[in-house]
Design a protein around this motif. Structure first.
Motif, mmCIF file in Angstrom:
data_model
loop_
_atom_site.group_PDB
_atom_site.id
_atom_site.type_symbol
_atom_site.label_atom_id
_atom_site.label_comp_id
_atom_site.label_asym_id
_atom_site.label_seq_id
_atom_site.Cartn_x
_atom_site.Cartn_y
_atom_site.Cartn_z
ATOM 1 N N ARG A 25 -123.964 -0.541 -85.363
ATOM 2 C CA ARG A 25 -123.974 -1.966 -85.710
ATOM 3 C C ARG A 25 -124.473 -2.166 -87.140
ATOM 4 N NH1 ARG A 25 -126.843 -3.849 -81.628
ATOM 5 N NH2 ARG A 25 -125.076 -4.276 -80.298
ATOM 6 N N SER A 26 -125.482 -1.402 -87.522
ATOM 7 C CA SER A 26 -126.026 -1.492 -88.869
ATOM 8 C C SER A 26 -124.997 -1.063 -89.911
ATOM 9 C CB SER A 26 -127.271 -0.617 -88.975
ATOM 10 O OG SER A 26 -127.737 -0.582 -90.296
ATOM 11 N N SER A 27 -124.272 0.017 -89.638
ATOM 12 C CA SER A 27 -123.276 0.489 -90.604
ATOM 13 C C SER A 27 -122.120 -0.498 -90.734
ATOM 14 C CB SER A 27 -122.765 1.878 -90.223
ATOM 15 O OG SER A 27 -121.913 1.820 -89.131
ATOM 16 N N VAL A 28 -121.774 -1.169 -89.643
ATOM 17 C CA VAL A 28 -120.724 -2.193 -89.701
ATOM 18 C C VAL A 28 -121.179 -3.352 -90.587
ATOM 19 C CG1 VAL A 28 -119.512 -3.952 -88.356
ATOM 20 C CG2 VAL A 28 -119.654 -1.628 -87.496
ATOM 21 N N ARG A 29 -122.413 -3.787 -90.394
ATOM 22 C CA ARG A 29 -122.935 -4.896 -91.206
ATOM 23 C C ARG A 29 -123.003 -4.517 -92.679
ATOM 24 N NH1 ARG A 29 -127.776 -6.362 -87.080
ATOM 25 N NH2 ARG A 29 -126.594 -7.667 -85.662
ATOM 26 N N THR A 30 -123.419 -3.285 -92.959
ATOM 27 C CA THR A 30 -123.498 -2.815 -94.344
ATOM 28 C C THR A 30 -122.117 -2.796 -94.983
ATOM 29 O OG1 THR A 30 -125.388 -1.434 -93.773
ATOM 30 C CG2 THR A 30 -124.232 -0.901 -95.813
ATOM 31 N N ARG A 52 -110.679 -1.819 -95.941
ATOM 32 C CA ARG A 52 -110.018 -0.886 -95.024
ATOM 33 C C ARG A 52 -111.034 -0.122 -94.183
ATOM 34 N NH1 ARG A 52 -106.133 -0.656 -99.107
ATOM 35 N NH2 ARG A 52 -107.170 0.989 -100.290
ATOM 36 N N VAL A 53 -112.122 0.307 -94.819
ATOM 37 C CA VAL A 53 -113.181 1.024 -94.091
ATOM 38 C C VAL A 53 -113.867 0.078 -93.104
ATOM 39 C CG1 VAL A 53 -115.358 2.277 -94.341
ATOM 40 C CG2 VAL A 53 -113.537 2.608 -96.017
ATOM 41 N N ALA A 54 -114.124 -1.161 -93.546
ATOM 42 C CA ALA A 54 -114.785 -2.140 -92.687
ATOM 43 C C ALA A 54 -113.929 -2.466 -91.466
ATOM 44 C CB ALA A 54 -115.084 -3.417 -93.472
ATOM 45 N N ALA A 55 -112.625 -2.625 -91.678
ATOM 46 C CA ALA A 55 -111.726 -2.932 -90.567
ATOM 47 C C ALA A 55 -111.731 -1.806 -89.543
ATOM 48 C CB ALA A 55 -110.314 -3.175 -91.089
ATOM 49 N N SER A 56 -111.738 -0.583 -90.036
ATOM 50 C CA SER A 56 -111.766 0.580 -89.151
ATOM 51 C C SER A 56 -113.063 0.610 -88.332
ATOM 52 C CB SER A 56 -111.635 1.860 -89.973
ATOM 53 O OG SER A 56 -111.810 2.989 -89.165
ATOM 54 N N LYS A 57 -114.190 0.382 -89.012
ATOM 55 C CA LYS A 57 -115.485 0.393 -88.313
ATOM 56 C C LYS A 57 -115.574 -0.741 -87.292
ATOM 57 C CE LYS A 57 -118.404 2.833 -91.569
ATOM 58 N NZ LYS A 57 -119.710 2.878 -92.214
ATOM 59 N N LEU A 58 -115.060 -1.907 -87.652
ATOM 60 C CA LEU A 58 -115.066 -3.040 -86.725
ATOM 61 C C LEU A 58 -114.228 -2.735 -85.487
ATOM 62 C CD1 LEU A 58 -114.815 -5.986 -89.250
ATOM 63 C CD2 LEU A 58 -116.610 -5.717 -87.544
ATOM 64 N N ASP A 59 -113.056 -2.140 -85.700
ATOM 65 C CA ASP A 59 -112.187 -1.798 -84.570
ATOM 66 C C ASP A 59 -112.848 -0.775 -83.652
ATOM 67 O OD1 ASP A 59 -110.173 -3.547 -85.231
ATOM 68 O OD2 ASP A 59 -109.057 -2.079 -86.416
ATOM 69 N N LYS A 60 -113.505 0.214 -84.240
ATOM 70 C CA LYS A 60 -114.174 1.236 -83.433
ATOM 71 C C LYS A 60 -115.325 0.634 -82.637
ATOM 72 C CE LYS A 60 -112.963 5.193 -86.262
ATOM 73 N NZ LYS A 60 -113.420 6.167 -87.265
ATOM 74 N N ALA A 61 -116.088 -0.261 -83.269
ATOM 75 C CA ALA A 61 -117.202 -0.908 -82.574
ATOM 76 C C ALA A 61 -116.688 -1.779 -81.433
ATOM 77 C CB ALA A 61 -118.019 -1.744 -83.551
ATOM 78 N N LEU A 66 -119.245 -2.550 -78.400
ATOM 79 C CA LEU A 66 -120.474 -2.807 -79.130
ATOM 80 C C LEU A 66 -120.483 -4.248 -79.622
ATOM 81 C CD1 LEU A 66 -123.020 -1.423 -80.111
ATOM 82 C CD2 LEU A 66 -121.813 -0.824 -82.186
ATOM 83 N N ILE A 67 -119.329 -4.704 -80.064
ATOM 84 C CA ILE A 67 -119.127 -6.121 -80.373
ATOM 85 C C ILE A 67 -117.849 -6.545 -79.653
ATOM 86 C CG2 ILE A 67 -120.295 -6.108 -82.608
ATOM 87 C CD1 ILE A 67 -117.559 -5.934 -83.937
ATOM 88 N N HIS A 68 -117.702 -7.830 -79.448
ATOM 89 C CA HIS A 68 -116.524 -8.334 -78.745
ATOM 90 C C HIS A 68 -115.293 -8.160 -79.628
ATOM 91 C CE1 HIS A 68 -113.890 -11.143 -76.573
ATOM 92 N NE2 HIS A 68 -114.686 -10.912 -75.547
ATOM 93 N N LYS A 69 -114.151 -7.895 -79.004
ATOM 94 C CA LYS A 69 -112.935 -7.642 -79.785
ATOM 95 C C LYS A 69 -112.530 -8.864 -80.598
ATOM 96 C CE LYS A 69 -109.669 -8.816 -76.170
ATOM 97 N NZ LYS A 69 -108.261 -8.739 -75.883
ATOM 98 N N ASN A 70 -112.766 -10.063 -80.073
ATOM 99 C CA ASN A 70 -112.427 -11.272 -80.837
ATOM 100 C C ASN A 70 -113.367 -11.459 -82.019
ATOM 101 O OD1 ASN A 70 -110.484 -11.670 -78.939
ATOM 102 N ND2 ASN A 70 -111.390 -13.485 -78.011
#
Length: 88
Positions: A25-30, A52-61, A66-70
């Protein structure tokens, strides 16, 4: 304190998962912060690559619940909108 062996194991697993979830979660926020900072600095190429990196991390989370898909989709949409508006 857990009274049974299975409860002890469950406690250990929960602690391990909690730490891993915090890290992800911390790495996604960063990563989201990096995209926003690149846009405010006016560096759109960096912003696109960080997005692109953020989108990938969000999708994985989101895939790991870890977070809701929406929420992940909403974050990606807002970041993309931010980049497109900065471009114009």
């Amino acid at each position: 304190m857990p009274n049974t062996a299975s409860a002890s194991k469950r406690l250990r697993q929960n602690e391990k998962r909690r730490l891993m979830n915090r890290s992800v979660r911390s790495s996604v926020r960063t990563q989201i912060k990096r995209v926003r900072e690149a846009v405010t600095a006016g560096d759109l190429e960096t912003a696109r690559s960080e997005f692109r990196v953020a989108a990938s991390k969000l999708d994985k989370a989101a895939a790991k619940n870890l977070i809701h898909k929406n929420a992940a989709a909403r974050s990606k949409s807002r970041l993309n909108k931010l980049i497109k508006n900065a471009q114009a």
